[in-house]
Scaffold this motif. Structure first.
Motif, PDB file in Angstrom:
ATOM      1  N   VAL A 135       0.490   6.286  -3.108  1.00  0.00           N
ATOM      2  CA  VAL A 135      -0.721   6.523  -2.206  1.00  0.00           C
ATOM      3  C   VAL A 135      -0.755   7.885  -1.597  1.00  0.00           C
ATOM      4  N   GLU A 136       0.251   8.446  -1.311  1.00  0.00           N
ATOM      5  CA  GLU A 136       0.230   9.819  -0.982  1.00  0.00           C
ATOM      6  C   GLU A 136      -0.482  10.856  -2.175  1.00  0.00           C
ATOM      7  N   ALA A 137      -0.018  10.513  -3.368  1.00  0.00           N
ATOM      8  CA  ALA A 137      -0.328  11.306  -4.454  1.00  0.00           C
ATOM      9  C   ALA A 137      -2.005  10.993  -4.790  1.00  0.00           C
ATOM     10  N   HIS A 182      13.642   8.997  -1.769  1.00  0.00           N
ATOM     11  CA  HIS A 182      12.391   8.510  -2.628  1.00  0.00           C
ATOM     12  C   HIS A 182      11.007   9.194  -2.145  1.00  0.00           C
ATOM     13  N   ASP A 183      11.054  10.103  -1.563  1.00  0.00           N
ATOM     14  CA  ASP A 183       9.876  10.997  -0.880  1.00  0.00           C
ATOM     15  C   ASP A 183       9.953  12.049  -1.416  1.00  0.00           C
ATOM     16  N   GLN A 184      11.078  12.692  -2.217  1.00  0.00           N
ATOM     17  CA  GLN A 184      11.239  14.097  -2.734  1.00  0.00           C
ATOM     18  C   GLN A 184      11.304  14.147  -4.292  1.00  0.00           C
ATOM     19  N   SER A 224       0.768  -0.983   0.081  1.00  0.00           N
ATOM     20  CA  SER A 224      -0.086   0.010   0.019  1.00  0.00           C
ATOM     21  C   SER A 224       0.803   1.301   0.038  1.00  0.00           C
ATOM     22  N   ASP A 225       2.026   1.150   0.551  1.00  0.00           N
ATOM     23  CA  ASP A 225       3.075   2.307   0.717  1.00  0.00           C
ATOM     24  C   ASP A 225       4.303   1.721   0.232  1.00  0.00           C
ATOM     25  N   ASN A 226       4.266   0.968  -0.873  1.00  0.00           N
ATOM     26  CA  ASN A 226       5.600   0.335  -1.581  1.00  0.00           C
ATOM     27  C   ASN A 226       6.529  -0.117  -0.546  1.00  0.00           C
TER      28      ASN A 226
END
Ligand code: ISL
Length: 586
Positions: A412-414, A354-356, A75-77
């Protein structure tokens, strides 16, 4: 097992008894599902990584940090783990892991794992058992609460607190069967573990020892400053998004977090012989707290990831409301962290993960000055004091990808942000522009190894689309080009390994108020390093203060233009590094 012991690795510092080896190290982050696919299923895997270790050895990095490799519903890689003692079948097997570790160690590269223990997956057997009944022996392993007093189960606003999740919406989800809510600071599929419970802590320690016994060299710890919550769970101040509030003050660097980390140090790290690398990821951490977390005398962590410098371009409505970065703010921020951890503690240095979004697209000029801006940003970052982290593809100058619509994003965030913001009545075009600038999928497009159809990443259909610019932007094209972004990173890493001033020198910011020139001096004994970079697309004079600090033409040790111009002028995105030793030093 075929792992070679970590102790067989060469110490990187001259005197390992007094200096931690990681002070002179450079870390490379691998996001396994996007790095290299060995079996054609479109998802990167451990055998793929093993086959590409030569790339890392050539670059010269000392450590690989692997984003999560454990079984996960995805769900969040992989940041939603359902088994801490195995490898996700999509990524390979434990035998593949052991082989990768042995080969990495053979190259002199250490390996650290991502430890995600603020939360598990809701499919982890611990949570499955915890949710099975109010009397479950594991009920207390997570945060279960009845509805807010006076409100019925399921009624709007009945969540036990008003906290907003990092991924939009409330941090509480109702379990219909048992009539209680569980806490999840991230997605509903990522329930938070209750660290107040000593059984939880003991089990986490056991998991960590299990991997260390297998030969890993440390951990990057996901959101580790969020593990201690105020057990009273008070509401946070309203944040303007419906009835939601910001709960950060009740779980960010919470009441027992230092105690928990010191306990972990005692139970897991002490007496292991080889020193381990421990990196705490800490959204919202202050420099004062970071000094406490990384003070060697307190025995907590080697270093922390802080977020101040990558939040400077967030607008009033947060990260998906980006504003242009003012370079003076970046200098003020990074300079404060240099000063704040100068005597106690240690910095980690990064622009990408990986979050930026990709740094060259975000802070550089990927259109007009792609190579120059990628290398100028790297020069500035790598020569600060601290441990640099290179995120896969950054060493090639990989850019943001031209996603066409939300349908082409996977994160998932996007997906949640898009749905929530549009439902709240925001203009879909504006929402999309925010995602296109700041979405995490930009960092997750497959690694660009060569110009072939899927960039040499896979022979199958990649799980996330490959950036079309791989036709010219790829590793193969850069290996033979000494002026490439790759070779510039290689030289920066080499400089750190050869010049003690890069590792241990003190740090003085120059021209703090200059809007486009980033310059600083590093000093160690009689050696001085002067770094100056023009972080703009127009030529600049080298400020007097920088010339005076010791920038002589004979002393240049690194530059990102093949033929640097006159000493007193900088071309667009030009970066230079000067070194002076002995009598010449001011
Ligand atoms: O990217 C973010 C959301 O805008 C950050 O707030 C991010 O969620 C935060 O830095 C924590 O990140 C870590 O934990 C998350 C995971 O999604 C990220 O990939 C990970 O780096 C939850 O495990």
């Amino acid at each position: 097992m075929t792992t070679s012991p970590a102790s067989s690795l060469t110490p990187l510092t001259p005197d390992p008894s007094t200096r931690s080896w990681w002070r002179s190290a450079v870390v490379y982050q691998v996001y396994p599902r996007s790095f290299a696919d060995s079996d054609g299923d479109g998802v990167g895997d451990l055998r793929g990584l093993t086959s590409r270790l030569g790339h890392l050895a050539r670059l010269g990095v000392d450590v690989v940090w692997l984003s999560p490799i454990y079984p996960s519903p995805g769900s969040d890689n992989g940041y939603d783990i359902s088994d801490y003692r195995a490898v996700d079948p999509a990524l390979g097997t434990l035998a593949d892991f052991d082989e990768m570790l042995a080969q990495a160690h053979g190259h002199g590269i250490r390996v650290i794992l991502d430890l995600v223990v603020n939360h598990t997956s809701d499919e982890h057997p611990w949570f499955v058992e915890s949710r099975s009944s109010r009397d479950s022996p594991k009920r207390g392993w997570y945060w279960w609460r009845p509805p807010r007093p006076g409100l019925a189960v399921g009624e709007p606003g009945a969540e036990p607190t008003n906290w907003e999740s990092f991924f939009s919406g409330p941090t509480w989800t109702l379990d219909e069967a048992t009539g209680e809510y569980y806490l999840h600071l991230f997605h509903a599929k990522q329930p938070d573990l209750n660290w107040e419970n000593p059984e939880v802590r003991r089990e986490v320690h056991a998991v960590m020892r299990w991997w260390l016994d297998r030969g890993v060299d440390g951990f990057r710890m996901d959101v580790i400053n969020l593990i201690s919550k105020d057990p009273a769970l008070p509401d946070g101040p309203p944040n303007g998004r419906g009835a939601l509030g910001d709960g950060f003050e009740h779980y960010g660097t919470g009441p027992r977090v230092h105690e928990f980390l010191q306990e972990m140090h005692r139970e897991v790290f002490e007496g292991r012989g080889a020193e381990l690398l421990t990196v705490g990821e800490m959204p919202g951490v202050t420099v004062e707290e970071a000094a406490r977390f990384t003070d060697p005398a307190r025995r907590e962590l080697s270093m922390v990831f802080q977020f101040e410098h990558v939040s400077l371009d967030h607008g009033p409505a947060g990260k998906f409301d980006p504003v242009p970065l003012d370079l003076r703010d970046l200098k003020a921020s990074l300079g404060r962290w240099q000063a704040g951890l100068a005597d106690r503690g240690w910095n980690s240095l990064y622009l990408c993960n990986h979050d930026q979004p990709r740094a060259v697209s975000r802070f550089g000029d990927a259109q007009r000055w792609w190579r120059e801006s990628a290398t100028a940003l790297a020069t500035v970052l790598h020569l600060h004091r601290g441990t640099p982290f290179v995120y896969q593809g950054e060493e090639l100058g990989m850019t943001n990808a031209p996603f066409a619509s939300i349908a082409s994003m996977r994160d998932v965030e996007a997906v949640r942000h898009h749905a929530t913001a549009v439902a709240l009545g925001q203009d879909p075009d504006v929402v999309w522009r925010g995602l296109l600038a700041m979405g995490r999928d930009h960092a997750r497009t497959p690694m660009q190894w060569d110009g072939s159809p899927h960039a040499g990443f896979t022979t199958g259909e990649p799980w996330l689309e490959v950036n079309p610019n791989h036709a010219w932007l790829n590793a193969a094209a850069q290996y033979d080009d000494e002026a490439s972004v790759f070779h510039h990173y290689r030289r920066l890493i080499e400089l750190r390994h050869t010049l003690p001033v890069v590792v241990d020198g003190d740090f003085t910011m120059l021209v703090a108020d200059h809007p486009t020139v980033y310059a600083f001096v590093r000093r160690l004994d009689d050696e001085t390093l002067t770094v100056v970079a023009n972080l703009s697309g127009a030529p600049e004079d080298v400020p007097e203060e920088v010339l005076e600090a010791g920038a002589g033409p004979g002393d240049m040790v690194l530059a990102n233009y093949v033929e640097p111009g006159p000493t007193a002028t900088l071309a667009p995105w030009e970066a230079r590094v000067y070194r002076a030793a002995g009598a010449a030093t001011r």
